[in-house]
Scaffold this motif. Structure first.
Motif, PDB file in Angstrom:
ATOM      1  N   ARG A 200      39.354  41.227  41.216  1.00 26.89           N
ATOM      2  CA  ARG A 200      40.268  40.235  40.805  1.00 26.89           C
ATOM      3  C   ARG A 200      40.501  39.186  41.526  1.00 26.89           C
ATOM      4  O   ARG A 200      40.903  37.965  41.396  1.00 26.89           O
ATOM      5  CB  ARG A 200      41.452  40.875  40.045  1.00 26.89           C
ATOM      6  CG  ARG A 200      42.471  41.523  41.072  1.00 26.89           C
ATOM      7  CD  ARG A 200      43.553  42.334  40.337  1.00 26.89           C
ATOM      8  NE  ARG A 200      44.286  42.919  41.145  1.00 26.89           N
ATOM      9  CZ  ARG A 200      45.092  43.872  40.786  1.00 26.89           C
ATOM     10  NH1 ARG A 200      45.468  44.060  39.447  1.00 26.89           N
ATOM     11  NH2 ARG A 200      46.018  44.629  41.858  1.00 26.89           N
ATOM     12  N   GLY A 202      38.415  37.769  43.888  1.00 20.94           N
ATOM     13  CA  GLY A 202      37.373  36.992  43.919  1.00 20.94           C
ATOM     14  C   GLY A 202      36.469  37.385  45.054  1.00 20.94           C
ATOM     15  O   GLY A 202      35.570  36.792  45.729  1.00 20.94           O
ATOM     16  N   THR A 216      27.517  32.520  47.040  1.00 22.80           N
ATOM     17  CA  THR A 216      27.454  31.320  46.268  1.00 22.80           C
ATOM     18  C   THR A 216      26.406  30.602  45.734  1.00 22.80           C
ATOM     19  O   THR A 216      26.481  29.924  44.863  1.00 22.80           O
ATOM     20  CB  THR A 216      27.839  30.105  47.637  1.00 22.80           C
ATOM     21  OG1 THR A 216      29.098  30.729  48.315  1.00 22.80           O
ATOM     22  CG2 THR A 216      28.186  28.837  47.331  1.00 22.80           C
ATOM     23  N   GLU A 223      32.466  26.423  40.584  1.00 26.48           N
ATOM     24  CA  GLU A 223      33.332  27.593  40.374  1.00 26.48           C
ATOM     25  C   GLU A 223      33.470  28.666  41.393  1.00 26.48           C
ATOM     26  O   GLU A 223      32.162  28.593  42.141  1.00 26.48           O
ATOM     27  CB  GLU A 223      32.718  28.536  39.068  1.00 26.48           C
ATOM     28  CG  GLU A 223      32.484  27.609  37.688  1.00 26.48           C
ATOM     29  CD  GLU A 223      34.082  27.703  37.080  1.00 26.48           C
ATOM     30  OE1 GLU A 223      34.838  28.445  37.617  1.00 26.48           O
ATOM     31  OE2 GLU A 223      34.225  26.976  36.055  1.00 26.48           O
ATOM     32  N   THR A 224      34.183  29.391  41.384  1.00 29.39           N
ATOM     33  CA  THR A 224      34.185  30.531  42.658  1.00 29.39           C
ATOM     34  C   THR A 224      34.490  31.922  41.913  1.00 29.39           C
ATOM     35  O   THR A 224      34.675  31.819  40.537  1.00 29.39           O
ATOM     36  CB  THR A 224      35.696  30.271  43.506  1.00 29.39           C
ATOM     37  OG1 THR A 224      36.602  30.279  42.834  1.00 29.39           O
ATOM     38  CG2 THR A 224      35.546  28.753  44.332  1.00 29.39           C
ATOM     39  N   ALA A 226      37.076  33.969  42.084  1.00 24.89           N
ATOM     40  CA  ALA A 226      38.318  34.113  41.545  1.00 24.89           C
ATOM     41  C   ALA A 226      38.520  33.215  40.300  1.00 24.89           C
ATOM     42  O   ALA A 226      39.230  33.875  39.356  1.00 24.89           O
ATOM     43  CB  ALA A 226      39.206  33.420  42.618  1.00 24.89           C
ATOM     44  N   SER A 227      37.855  31.906  40.298  1.00 21.64           N
ATOM     45  CA  SER A 227      38.241  31.255  38.885  1.00 21.64           C
ATOM     46  C   SER A 227      37.346  31.876  37.743  1.00 21.64           C
ATOM     47  O   SER A 227      37.671  31.597  36.620  1.00 21.64           O
ATOM     48  CB  SER A 227      37.576  29.877  39.123  1.00 21.64           C
ATOM     49  OG  SER A 227      36.165  29.624  39.559  1.00 21.64           O
ATOM     50  N   LEU A 228      36.209  32.540  38.067  1.00 23.75           N
ATOM     51  CA  LEU A 228      35.459  33.132  37.088  1.00 23.75           C
ATOM     52  C   LEU A 228      36.230  34.131  36.549  1.00 23.75           C
ATOM     53  O   LEU A 228      35.957  34.819  35.296  1.00 23.75           O
ATOM     54  CB  LEU A 228      34.223  33.686  37.530  1.00 23.75           C
ATOM     55  CG  LEU A 228      33.231  32.579  37.776  1.00 23.75           C
ATOM     56  CD1 LEU A 228      31.950  33.452  38.476  1.00 23.75           C
ATOM     57  CD2 LEU A 228      32.815  31.993  36.682  1.00 23.75           C
ATOM     58  N   SER A 230      39.222  34.048  34.786  1.00 18.65           N
ATOM     59  CA  SER A 230      39.539  33.364  33.605  1.00 18.65           C
ATOM     60  C   SER A 230      38.659  32.978  32.463  1.00 18.65           C
ATOM     61  O   SER A 230      38.942  33.026  31.572  1.00 18.65           O
ATOM     62  CB  SER A 230      40.226  32.045  33.914  1.00 18.65           C
ATOM     63  OG  SER A 230      39.284  31.169  34.503  1.00 18.65           O
ATOM     64  N   HIS A 231      37.142  33.496  33.152  1.00 25.99           N
ATOM     65  CA  HIS A 231      36.274  33.338  32.007  1.00 25.99           C
ATOM     66  C   HIS A 231      35.699  34.379  31.461  1.00 25.99           C
ATOM     67  O   HIS A 231      34.846  34.834  30.952  1.00 25.99           O
ATOM     68  CB  HIS A 231      34.894  32.530  32.309  1.00 25.99           C
ATOM     69  CG  HIS A 231      35.351  31.187  32.878  1.00 25.99           C
ATOM     70  ND1 HIS A 231      35.462  30.194  31.876  1.00 25.99           N
ATOM     71  CD2 HIS A 231      35.401  30.607  34.106  1.00 25.99           C
ATOM     72  CE1 HIS A 231      35.565  28.963  32.563  1.00 25.99           C
ATOM     73  NE2 HIS A 231      35.482  29.305  34.142  1.00 25.99           N
TER      74      HIS A 231
END
Length: 588
Positions: A200, A202, A216, A223-224, A226-228, A230-231
């Motif tokens: 969680r 990332g 990467t 997107e990173t 960590a941001s994924l 939320s998806h």
């Protein structure tokens, strides 16, 4: 061709009506196809999430088992924590028996690894895992390259250890990353697909990390990891950092702890075909519309338009004078058009018959009327000859002059009737030719009497009805007779008479008769029969004769409005005009 002409055609109107009729069907087809496409896309996305979850199912089971094992080891550690050597030996024996873990141990809050499978006390205060636990004590899963205790690439799973409510530290188990990667199911995977698990925070745990271990290149642009987070439980399309158009799916492996990212090629998922289906959803109704218009127009042309055009051609030829035979009935046309064609055929047959009868009647009446004019002309000429014979038997000069004037008037009438029966149209007379002929006859008579006279004429074409031509001709006869009678000249000059007939710019006919005067000017204002006749004839033309004497010239002018039914130029210019030609935009 103008727009209103195109819009008025049957083919255009039929196409417009068909378009309106097909529009609801096409819209329904498009909406349903797009709806099915969205449903199929959603199903594909759900299938991708399922395939990603299935591919990570082995890692999920292993991590969840590890979390449970850490809880179980915590109870043993609590009983052995006072004896670090015995505790370490127990951890070592457990790692040896399980063959799953590469490390097991307990780390206190001070960061000392007092109980571990390695048997050594290690200071872990510099470990990222220890630091992350101290920031947020709880279940934690992280990755470590060259783990501090094991020295291998591992994934560390730790559980906090409590004595009552007191937090003592955490129990940690290390799993080899190779072991985790080996759990990824290949039966649900496709060539070119990528999978990656991350926590969680990332941090990448295991999967297709390449030789450098950097995730990467396979991540979506912008997107990173960590941001994924939320998806989670979603699928989406995006371009990866490597420049490929991919379909991504993010699913939870261990809720709130570990997530799996699946990266797929659109061709492998079947989503690429959905774009083609959307295009076909629009293309198919358009093709249906075009095909319907083509079939409808071909049917209308074969059944209606070609027969209507043939019927129109028959009507046009008939209107332009092709009356040799009735037009044929269009037997191959549909019943309605065939009935119209049969009606036109019968109408044309009746018109041809009636026109032939009328032409025969008109020709007969024309012959009879011309014969009447001819006989009147002959009778008038006979009367003129009788008067001439009578004048030869009289010695009195005045009587001869009177008979001569009567003979001229009768001859003028005879000339009028001769022109009537010789004219192409019995209802009109060429006034200029009639006047010229009468002037020529009277001039020849004056020359035969020995009078030297210069007669000049300037007559423009003018067609009049007999009601105007007769008084105009008789007036000209009387005026010309007077001009010949009173014409004179002084100083040995030759006397002249000028006659002109013309149309002025305002549409009035102007007749002028001039004659020269001698040294002694006669009185033209007498009360003789000629002056009375001139006045009477002028009244019949709704005009007045104007008399003017100036510079030795006597001039009589008559200005009247001609009642012109038609002129030769107009007769040549007349054309048959079909009724439809009068409509704006009509073509023939």
């Amino acid at each position: 061709m103008r727009w209103d002409g195109i819009a008025g055609r049957l083919g255009f109107r039929l196409g417009a009506l068909l378009s309106i009729a097909i529009l609801p069907i096409g819209m329904i087809s498009i909406i349903q196809t797009l709806h099915l496409s969205r449903e199929a896309e959603r199903s594909s996305e759900l299938a991708l999430q399922g395939r990603t979850a299935t591919a990570a199912a082995g890692e999920r089971a292993l991590l969840q088992s590890t979390i449970g094992t850490a809880d179980a080891l915590g109870a043993s550690i609590l009983t052995l924590i006072e004896d670090p050597a015995a505790c370490s030996e127990a951890m070592h024996q457990y790692v040896q028996r399980s063959a799953t873990y590469v490390y097991a141990g307990f780390t206190d809050l001070a960061g000392r690894n007092v109980c571990s499978s390695t048997g050594r006390v290690i200071d872990l205060t510099g470990s990222p895992h220890y630091q992350a636990f101290m920031r947020d004590p709880g279940t934690l899963i992280s990755a470590a390259a060259r783990g501090t205790a094991s020295g291998e690439d591992v994934v560390i799973v730790s559980q906090p250890l409590f004595r009552g409510t007191e937090l003592l530290g955490y129990v940690a188990l290390s799993l080899s990353q190779d072991l985790l990667r080996s759990t990824h199911s290949q039966s649900y995977w496709a060539e070119g697909a990528r999978i990656l698990t991350f926590n969680r925070a990332g941090q990448a745990l295991s999967g297709d990390l390449g030789a450098t271990g950097d995730p990467t290149p396979i991540l979506p642009q912008g997107e990173t990891l960590a941001s994924l987070v939320s998806h989670s439980d979603t699928s989406f399309r995006a371009r990866s950092n490597s420049g490929e158009q991919r379909v991504f799916a993010v699913v939870p492996v261990v809720p709130d702890l570990v997530y799996a990212l699946g990266s797929w090629s659109p061709r492998e998922t079947g989503i690429a075909g959905l774009n083609l289906s959307r295009f076909a959803a629009i293309l198919f109704p358009l093709a249906l519309w075009a095909a319907s218009l083509g079939v409808a127009y071909f049917a209308v042309y074969r059944l209606v338009l070609r027969h209507v055009r043939e019927l129109r051609g028959q009507m046009r030829r008939f209107a332009l004078g092709d009356r040799s035979k009735p037009p044929p009935v269009l037997e191959a046309a549909p019943a309605e058009i065939r009935d119209v064609s049969a009606t036109f055929h019968n109408m044309a047959r009746i018109l041809i018959r009636d026109e032939a009868a009328m032409e025969e009647a008109v020709a007969e009446k024309t012959v009879l009327l011309k014969e009447v004019h001819h006989r009147v002309k002959n009778n008038l000429q006979l009367i003129a000859s009788i008067i001439n014979m009578q004048s030869r038997m009289i010695d009195d000069t005045d009587a001869k002059r009177v008979l001569r004037s009567v003979q001229d008037r009768v001859a003028s009438l005879a000339t009028i009737y001769k022109n009537l029966y010789q004219a192409e149209h019995l209802d009109s007379v060429s006034a200029d030719r009639l006047i010229g002929e009468i002037i020529g006859q009277m001039s020849s008579a004056s020359i035969m009497t020995g009078a030297a006279m210069d007669v000049q004429t300037e007559l423009e074409p003018l067609v009049l009805q007999p009601d105007q031509a007769v008084p105009l001709t008789l007036l000209t006869t009387e005026a010309f007779t007077n001009a010949l009678k009173y014409a004179g000249a002084s100083d040995g000059a030759r006397p002249f008479v000028r006659i002109s007939l013309r149309m002025d710019p305002e549409g009035w006919a102007v007749l002028e008769i001039e004659n020269s005067l001698g040294a002694v000017q006669p009185d033209h204002d007498g009360t003789g029969l000629g002056s009375q006749l001139i006045e009477a004839f002028a009244m019949q033309l709704d005009s007045d004769a104007e008399i003017d004497i100036e510079d030795g010239t006597y001039r009589l002018a008559l200005r009247f409005r001609p009642d012109i039914s038609h002129t030769p130029q107009e007769e040549e210019a007349r054309q048959v005009v079909l009724t439809s030609a009068a409509r704006p935009g009509a073509r023939h």
